[in-house]
Design a protein around this motif. Structure first.
Motif, PDB file in Angstrom:
ATOM      1  N   CYS A 100      21.135 -32.166  53.897  1.00 61.34           N
ATOM      2  CA  CYS A 100      22.373 -31.572  54.412  1.00 61.34           C
ATOM      3  C   CYS A 100      22.447 -32.356  55.654  1.00 61.34           C
ATOM      4  O   CYS A 100      21.674 -32.397  56.673  1.00 61.34           O
ATOM      5  CB  CYS A 100      22.236 -30.052  54.647  1.00 61.34           C
ATOM      6  SG  CYS A 100      23.195 -29.466  55.738  1.00 61.34           S
ATOM      7  N   CYS A 157      22.911 -23.391  55.293  1.00 58.71           N
ATOM      8  CA  CYS A 157      23.746 -23.552  56.597  1.00 58.71           C
ATOM      9  C   CYS A 157      25.131 -23.524  56.436  1.00 58.71           C
ATOM     10  O   CYS A 157      26.098 -23.345  57.200  1.00 58.71           O
ATOM     11  CB  CYS A 157      23.346 -24.465  57.572  1.00 58.71           C
ATOM     12  SG  CYS A 157      23.905 -25.987  57.130  1.00 58.71           S
ATOM     13  N   CYS A 186      26.014 -26.200  51.513  1.00 57.43           N
ATOM     14  CA  CYS A 186      24.560 -26.185  51.892  1.00 57.43           C
ATOM     15  C   CYS A 186      24.100 -24.730  51.568  1.00 57.43           C
ATOM     16  O   CYS A 186      24.591 -23.735  52.353  1.00 57.43           O
ATOM     17  CB  CYS A 186      23.971 -26.686  53.074  1.00 57.43           C
ATOM     18  SG  CYS A 186      22.503 -26.441  53.717  1.00 57.43           S
TER      19      CYS A 186
HETATM   20 ZN   LIG Z   1      22.582 -27.122  55.776  1.00 51.66          ZN
END
Ligand SMILES: [Zn+2]
Length: 209
Positions: free
Chosen positions: A14, A37, A34
């Motif tokens: 990510c 996050c 992701c």
């Molecule tokens: Zn992430």
């Protein structure tokens, strides 16, 4: 025609939190986020992929009227006056405020113009499947100019001036204000819908072909 970002092959990290993810079975029907996050890994194929280019072209069309037409019209104790963005910069320069004039020239005129212009150049390059050698430089300059583009600060100044001057005199918005609001919306849309990661992936793909 839409340009869709490439799905990273096999194992990918990510870009925001470095979480390692397997993306083998993914497709473009949904955007890749992701799980930790929520950072976007790739975009879904949708009509929004053209918004950055469309808003950049619209912004360029609005640019000249937005900076040259009068923004506020003033009628104070019988005296009429109006001023444009470009006129304001010139006036500051003449009144011995060169630093302020240069700062407004950079943040409210030059940076937004270059930001829109470079977005159009990058967008058209991708759509015509071209790979000019200056493309990485355009992309870096576009990101740099976007950071310096502070047209919204100028717009806030106009709102404050409008509110402050409502009492002592007659102040009214002029045609330049509408163009400036349109230009500001174009710049915001252009920033929101431009995917830097996708633009770099396009360059990497072109290099490997
Ligand atoms: Zn992430």
């Amino acid at each position: 025609m839409t340009v869709v970002s490439q799905i990273p092959k096999d194992l990918t990290a990510c870009p925001d939190c470095d979480l390692l993810l397997h993306t083998d079975d993914s497709d473009h029907r949904q955007q890749g986020l992701c799980p930790r996050c929520s950072a976007q890994l790739w975009g879904a194929s949708s009509s929004t992929a053209d918004i950055d280019l469309a808003s950049a072209i619209s912004g360029l069309l609005l640019f000249i009227p937005a900076v040259s037409l009068p923004i506020l019209k003033l009628d104070m104790v019988g005296q009429l006056g109006s001023n444009s963005l470009a006129g304001g910069v010139w006036r500051l320069w003449r009144e011995d405020e060169p630093l302020l004039a240069i700062l407004i020239l950079l943040c409210s005129l030059f940076a937004p113009l270059m930001h829109l212009l470079l977005t159009v150049m990058i967008g058209l390059t991708q759509r015509f499947k071209a790979h000019p050698r200056h493309y990485p430089m355009w992309l870096k300059a576009k990101v740099w100019m976007q950071g310096w583009s502070m047209l919204e600060v100028y717009a806030m100044g106009i709102i404050v001036a409008y509110v402050k001057m409502m009492d002592p005199g007659e102040v009214s918005v002029a045609s330049g204000t509408y163009c400036l609001v349109g230009l500001l919306l174009c710049v915001i849309l252009c920033s929101q819908y431009f995917h830097e990661e996708q633009a770099w992936q396009y360059w990497e793909q072109g290099k490997s072909q």
